[in-house]
Design an enzyme around this catalytic site. Structure first.
Site, PDB file in Angstrom:
ATOM      1  N   PHE A 236      30.692  24.264  56.083  1.00 53.07           N
ATOM      2  CA  PHE A 236      31.605  24.710  57.126  1.00 53.07           C
ATOM      3  C   PHE A 236      32.258  26.036  56.722  1.00 53.07           C
ATOM      4  O   PHE A 236      33.386  26.315  57.118  1.00 53.07           O
ATOM      5  CB  PHE A 236      32.710  23.679  57.357  1.00 53.07           C
ATOM      6  N   CYS A 238      30.202  29.265  55.404  1.00 53.72           N
ATOM      7  CA  CYS A 238      29.432  30.494  55.181  1.00 53.72           C
ATOM      8  C   CYS A 238      29.975  31.606  56.075  1.00 53.72           C
ATOM      9  O   CYS A 238      30.066  31.435  57.300  1.00 53.72           O
ATOM     10  CB  CYS A 238      27.957  30.270  55.484  1.00 53.72           C
ATOM     11  N   ASN A 302      34.279  28.277  49.066  1.00 60.85           N
ATOM     12  CA  ASN A 302      33.185  29.182  49.365  1.00 60.85           C
ATOM     13  C   ASN A 302      33.726  30.606  49.230  1.00 60.85           C
ATOM     14  O   ASN A 302      34.852  30.807  48.776  1.00 60.85           O
ATOM     15  CB  ASN A 302      32.619  28.916  50.769  1.00 60.85           C
ATOM     16  N   CYS A 448      49.574  51.450  19.079  1.00 54.90           N
ATOM     17  CA  CYS A 448      49.041  52.211  20.220  1.00 54.90           C
ATOM     18  C   CYS A 448      50.128  52.584  21.229  1.00 54.90           C
ATOM     19  O   CYS A 448      49.993  53.563  21.965  1.00 54.90           O
ATOM     20  CB  CYS A 448      47.936  51.424  20.916  1.00 54.90           C
TER      21      CYS A 448
END
Length: 503
Positions: A236, A238, A302, A448
């Protein structure tokens, strides 16, 4: 108990490992007269499986003339990977390895009663789209595959279809795809399922499906169960479909999720996972809709809708298809924090307590997978890392998780699921009175000044930089304990020790 090799992390720049190309059939290993599996060790270090790397290194490389480095494929155009120095440091720091509290651990998992040899599954995508790929994945050690989404309508793919955002070592930190679903017919895919079920009876086939209407959802679920699938996964989510009433459109509607999950349930008695989209403000209502429709679990996440960049020479968004592009799905390491958030949200919802959660999004190392598990996922899926590094990453996923459990005295994976879920609380419940001040470890500070710059320009001007000694000095009255200095320190020379209470 710390499961890192502490001294190795502190005293040798692990970024050297990131220069390794993780070659196929690595020449460095072939060149070693002592048979040291250099490629496997470098890969374990790359994927932060430090304990596994140490256990693979049984030889003292300190007096070797390093034929492995001479064979390194980047020797010539660049300096070879400093394999000898890495392995010498690794062996010297092996004394820092935590001992095993237990020797036998069980990393098996299950999806709603369906047994998994381990929690690692290929997510539905190109990495699990035909018989040969699934066979090789199973042989490599993956417990299951969510097969590339099966549908009953034709696919129209683009070329090219991928783009990526890279870090300094050229690895993907973000990945975009505009790919669609399986381009094989339903019957072709069913033949693959039947063959895989015969040849790999202990492995789990998850059938990812997508229908155009209720009848197709019901039919596909029934057909996949008949062919040997053990679990159904409803896609449900893509984002790349041409039709507007498919994929992510369903995942953004509770009504559609419930309706099509119910249709899927009519076709099968198998466990149903619903794969949800992160392209929503809140996933919990969508998960509840899936539960009402008859789902047994949730797969999340997804991909995110994205544009990864623009080609500034050709003035086209990426990937360019004949001068045009589209919004596509974003995955990879960059999406892991978003995926963890959604898994956490669902894990904390009492109404979803009986739902299986399958975590997806940015999994590359065993630590990534463990984070999903600790927030409530009972299984973990991966794609983008496999596309970049191959099925072989499952070796370090399994070994790293096993070593962690042995060193922690945890005998079963079930003991880890949700172990950190309760630590995520509402904004009103977090403690806001204690300030943790940073402490500078001058023995490891390289001078540094990055902590000073970041605090000055992006923090609270709580660090003074002593130009003579090249050391940072804390201005405690200004410090709010934000810990930006710790995050930017490459030497890991900032720690937390002192506590003060706000008045």
């Amino acid at each position: 108990m710390n499961t890192d090799i502490r001294k190795f992390k502190l005293y040798y720049d692990i970024s050297e490992v990131s220069r390794c190309l993780l070659c196929h059939d690595p020449l460095c290993a072939k060149a070693c007269p002592e048979g040291v599996p250099a490629g496997d060790i470098l890969r374990s270090l790359f994927f932060r499986n430090y304990i596994g790397a140490d256990r693979k290194l049984s030889h003292d490389c300190s007096r070797c003339d390093a034929p492995c480095e001479k064979a390194c494929v980047i020797n010539g155009p660049k300096q070879p990977v400093a394999i000898k120095k890495l392995f010498t440091a690794l062996r010297e720091d092996g004394s820092d390895l935590p001992p095993h509290i237990v020797e036998d651990v069980d990393i098996s998992a299950d999806i709603c009663g369906v047994k998994l040899e381990n929690p690692f599954i290929l997510s539905s995508s190109v990495v699990s789209s035909n018989y040969d790929m699934c066979r090789r994945a199973f042989e490599a050690g993956w417990a299951g595959v969510s097969f590339k989404t099966i549908c009953n309508f034709p696919q129209h793919e683009t070329s090219p279809r991928f783009s990526a955002i890279r870090n300094h070592s050229n690895s993907f930190c973000g990945f975009k795809n505009i790919e669609q679903l399986s381009d094989h017919s339903v019957e072709e895919n069913m033949e693959i399922f039947e063959r895989l079920r015969r040849e790999f009876p202990s492995k789990v086939i998850i059938a990812s499906i997508m229908g155009q209407n209720e009848e197709e959802w019901t039919y596909l679920a029934a057909r996949c169960e008949e062919a040997g699938a053990a679990v159904i996964e409803c896609n449900f989510s893509c984002p790349n479909m041409e039709a507007r009433d498919l994929g992510v459109t369903i995942g953004q509607s509770g009504e559609l999720i419930e309706r099509f999950t119910r249709a899927t349930r009519r076709g099968t008695s198998l466990p149903i996972l619903v794969k949800l989209t992160p392209n929503v403000a809140d996933m919990v209502p969508m998960a509840l809709a899936a539960k009402r429709g008859g789902a047994d679990g949730i797969s999340a996440i997804n991909t995110l809708n994205s544009i990864t960049g623009v080609d500034i020479d050709n003035l086209v968004a990426k990937p360019a298809v004949r001068g045009k592009s589209i919004v596509g799905g974003y995955s990879g390491a960059a999406v892991k924090p978003i995926a963890l958030r959604f898994i956490s949200d669902m894990s904390r919802c009492e109404e979803l307590e009986d739902m299986h959660l399958s975590g997806i999004g940015g999994v590359e190392t065993w630590r990534d997978a463990l984070e999903f598990i600790l927030l409530g996922a009972g299984s973990v899926q991966a794609t983008t890392a496999v596309m970049q590094y191959g099925y072989r990453i499952v070796d370090d996923l399994r070994e790293g998780l096993e070593e962690y459990m042995k060193c922690k005295g945890i005998t079963s994976l079930d003991m880890l699921v949700g172990g950190a879920a309760g630590t995520v609380v509402d904004h009103t419940s977090i403690e806001r009175d204690t300030v943790l001040l940073p402490v500078f470890d001058y023995d490891h500070c390289n001078g540094c000044g990055r902590c000073y710059i970041s605090c000055r320009d992006g923090g609270h001007q709580a660090i003074r930089f002593d130009e003579e000694t090249r050391r940072p000095v804390l201005i405690g009255s200004n410090c709010v304990g934000c810990h930006l200095c710790r995050l930017v320190c490459s030497a890991k020379a900032v720690r937390t020790a002192k506590k003060t209470i706000k008045r």
